[in-house]
Scaffold this active site. Structure first.
Site, PDB file in Angstrom:
ATOM      1  N   GLU A 244      57.178  41.859  54.205  1.00  0.00           N
ATOM      2  CA  GLU A 244      56.426  40.905  53.386  1.00  0.00           C
ATOM      3  C   GLU A 244      54.953  40.877  53.817  1.00  0.00           C
ATOM      4  O   GLU A 244      54.047  40.914  52.979  1.00  0.00           O
ATOM      5  CB  GLU A 244      57.077  39.541  53.565  1.00  0.00           C
ATOM      6  CG  GLU A 244      56.690  38.536  52.536  1.00  0.00           C
ATOM      7  CD  GLU A 244      57.482  37.253  52.700  1.00  0.00           C
ATOM      8  OE1 GLU A 244      57.571  36.744  53.834  1.00  0.00           O
ATOM      9  OE2 GLU A 244      57.995  36.770  51.686  1.00  0.00           O
ATOM     10  N   ARG A 270      23.788  37.503  32.353  1.00  0.00           N
ATOM     11  CA  ARG A 270      23.213  36.148  32.264  1.00  0.00           C
ATOM     12  C   ARG A 270      21.719  36.140  32.581  1.00  0.00           C
ATOM     13  O   ARG A 270      21.284  36.727  33.577  1.00  0.00           O
ATOM     14  CB  ARG A 270      23.929  35.225  33.255  1.00  0.00           C
ATOM     15  CG  ARG A 270      23.439  33.805  33.052  1.00  0.00           C
ATOM     16  CD  ARG A 270      24.085  32.814  33.959  1.00  0.00           C
ATOM     17  NE  ARG A 270      23.707  31.493  33.503  1.00  0.00           N
ATOM     18  CZ  ARG A 270      23.510  30.466  34.287  1.00  0.00           C
ATOM     19  NH1 ARG A 270      23.681  30.596  35.576  1.00  0.00           N
ATOM     20  NH2 ARG A 270      23.148  29.316  33.785  1.00  0.00           N
TER      21      ARG A 270
END
Ligand SMILES: Cc1cc2nc3c(=O)[nH]c(=O)nc-3n(C[C@H](O)[C@H](O)[C@H](O)COP(=O)(O)OP(=O)(O)OC[C@H]3O[C@@H](n4cnc5c(N)ncnc54)[C@H](O)[C@@H]3O)c2cc1C
Length: 388
Positions: A244, A270
């Site tokens: 894991e 932007r």
């Protein structure tokens, strides 16, 4: 292909091809199943074959080995924009349960549960108890011998997928005290007399996958539910947690790359102070740090997959897996922090073009072993006389 793809596609061509293939296969499924119930999303994505383990033999030529291939599939599904909670659950089942179970179980026992690979049977990994998760030897859940089998009493809590799981891998005490042989692992169907599923928790991180509690009240288990021998629970746990820690955060690679791409596009377009936002060196530096976090995470995760494909035993990988988990989780938080800063207020508007999910990356610091405690464990492996 996007601008960030050119920079970050550093793996062998065979592996990158699997990432692309699964991104393309998962995209329509992710779009169609967005907002649907967890189980529907799970079954749609599992239907792509991501839980199917290839034989452990090394792959030939440029083809990725089985573990690398699984990681590439998970990355591709994440890149497609599938719900991160569902991708986390898929990664948790395939890496944290299926691979270690296949390695630990005798062949016939694995074959009796191998149908989990088709995705219609969901597993959960039940270790944590209410009073704490980091110290398994303090657990209260007990399995006592009863004739040929066992009787299980106790409760496991904060368990991913517990409200919907079909099979549970449960760790319980079969002896008293803190001996390394005091625990055993059991695998059995959740729908069994004496098992109750408590109400799911309203979770702020990875809300796409449910989390809950399993309560065991005199649950009778056959001897065949025991994994390995009695007393081998810590050994099984060490295998599931190493797998894991090595690979679960593969689920985050897709969301990390999507965030980097979105914020790069935003900064490029932007207008700010009479020029484009991306012409600021400070903005550029933040984006480079995001790319660095992703590049490092990807290299570490695929490095772990390669070591597992090469047959390195998990007992030799525990420190490396812990370091990988620490590094990737902290890079996930770092990348999200930069994205949040660059997005301004939009990060906090749910339906803006740049909403930030801060809880899910932060949760990665805790699950699969809190990073603070993993650091202690790594130092202990260096020989420091340090205990938790
Ligand atoms: C999204 C998510 C999914 C999860 N899924 C599962 C699952 O499927 N199955 C399961 O069994 N569990 C699951 N968990 C639970 C998880 O495994 C536990 O949260 C984890 O083991 C830590 O336990 P704890 O939360 O009780 O923290 P604690 O053990 O209380 O630790 C909390 C913090 O205390 C500090 N600390 C405590 N003791 C020490 C020490 N000796 N040295 C240094 N620092 C210390 C550290 O900062 C540590 O981070 C999940 C958790 C999350 C967030």
């Amino acid at each position: 292909m996007t601008a960030t793809d050119h920079l970050l596609r550093t793996g062998p061509a065979g592996t990158e091809a699997v990432v692309d293939e699964y991104r393309d296969l998962a995209r329509p499924l992710a779009e169609r199943s967005a907002g649907k119930d967890f189980r529907d999303q799970w079954e749609a994505l599992a239907g792509l074959g991501v839980l199917r383990l290839a034989p452990p033999e090394p792959a030939g030529g440029d083809a990725p080995g089985p573990v690398t291939r699984s990681l590439a599939m998970i990355e591709g599904i994440g890149l497609a924009g599938a719900d991160p909670g569902v991708v986390y659950a898929l990664a948790s089942q395939v890496f944290g349960m299926q691979y270690p179970l296949r390695a630990v179980l005798p062949r016939d026992a694995w074959e009796s549960v191998a149908h989990v690979q088709d995705g219609r049977v969901l597993l959960c990994h039940a270790l944590t108890e209410r009073k704490g998760g980091s110290d398994p030897l303090s657990m209260d859940t007990r399995a006592r011998r009863d004739g040929e089998g066992y009787v299980l009493d106790g409760a496991k809590t904060f368990i991913t997928a517990a409200p919907v799981a079909d099979l549970a891998l449960v760790f319980a005490r079969t002896d008293e005290g803190r001996s390394p042989f005091a625990l055993s692992a059991f695998l059995f169907p959740v729908e069994r007399p004496g098992v109750t599923r408590a109400e799911p928790f309203a979770k702020t991180a990875l809300p796409g996958v449910p989390m809950g509690e399993l309560v065991f009240d005199g649950v009778r288990l056959p001897a065949s539910a025991l994994i390995g021998g009695e007393g081998s629970g810590l050994a099984v746990l060490s295998s599931t947690t190493t797998w894991e820690r090595a690979l679960l955060l593969g689920y985050a690679l897709g969301p990390m790359r999507r965030t980097l791409q979105r914020v790069t596009d935003w900064a490029s377009e932007r207008g700010h102070f009479g020029r484009r936002m991306g012409s600021s060196h400070q903005v550029a530096a933040r984006l480079s740090d995001m790319a660095l976090a992703l590049h490092r995470s990807r290299s570490l995760l695929y490095g772990m997959a390669a070591r597992l494909d090469a047959g390195t035993p998990t007992r030799r990988l525990s420190a490396e897996a812990a370091l990988t988990k620490i590094s990737v989780s902290e890079d996930y938080v770092r990348l999200t922090g930069h994205a949040t800063a660059l997005s301004g207020v939009r990060a906090f508007i749910a339906d803006s073009e740049l909403p930030a999910d801060l809880h899910s990356p932060m949760a990665a610091l805790t699950y699969a072993g809190p990073n603070d405690l993993l650091r202690v464990g790594v130092a202990r492996e260096f020989g420091l006389p340090v205990e938790n």
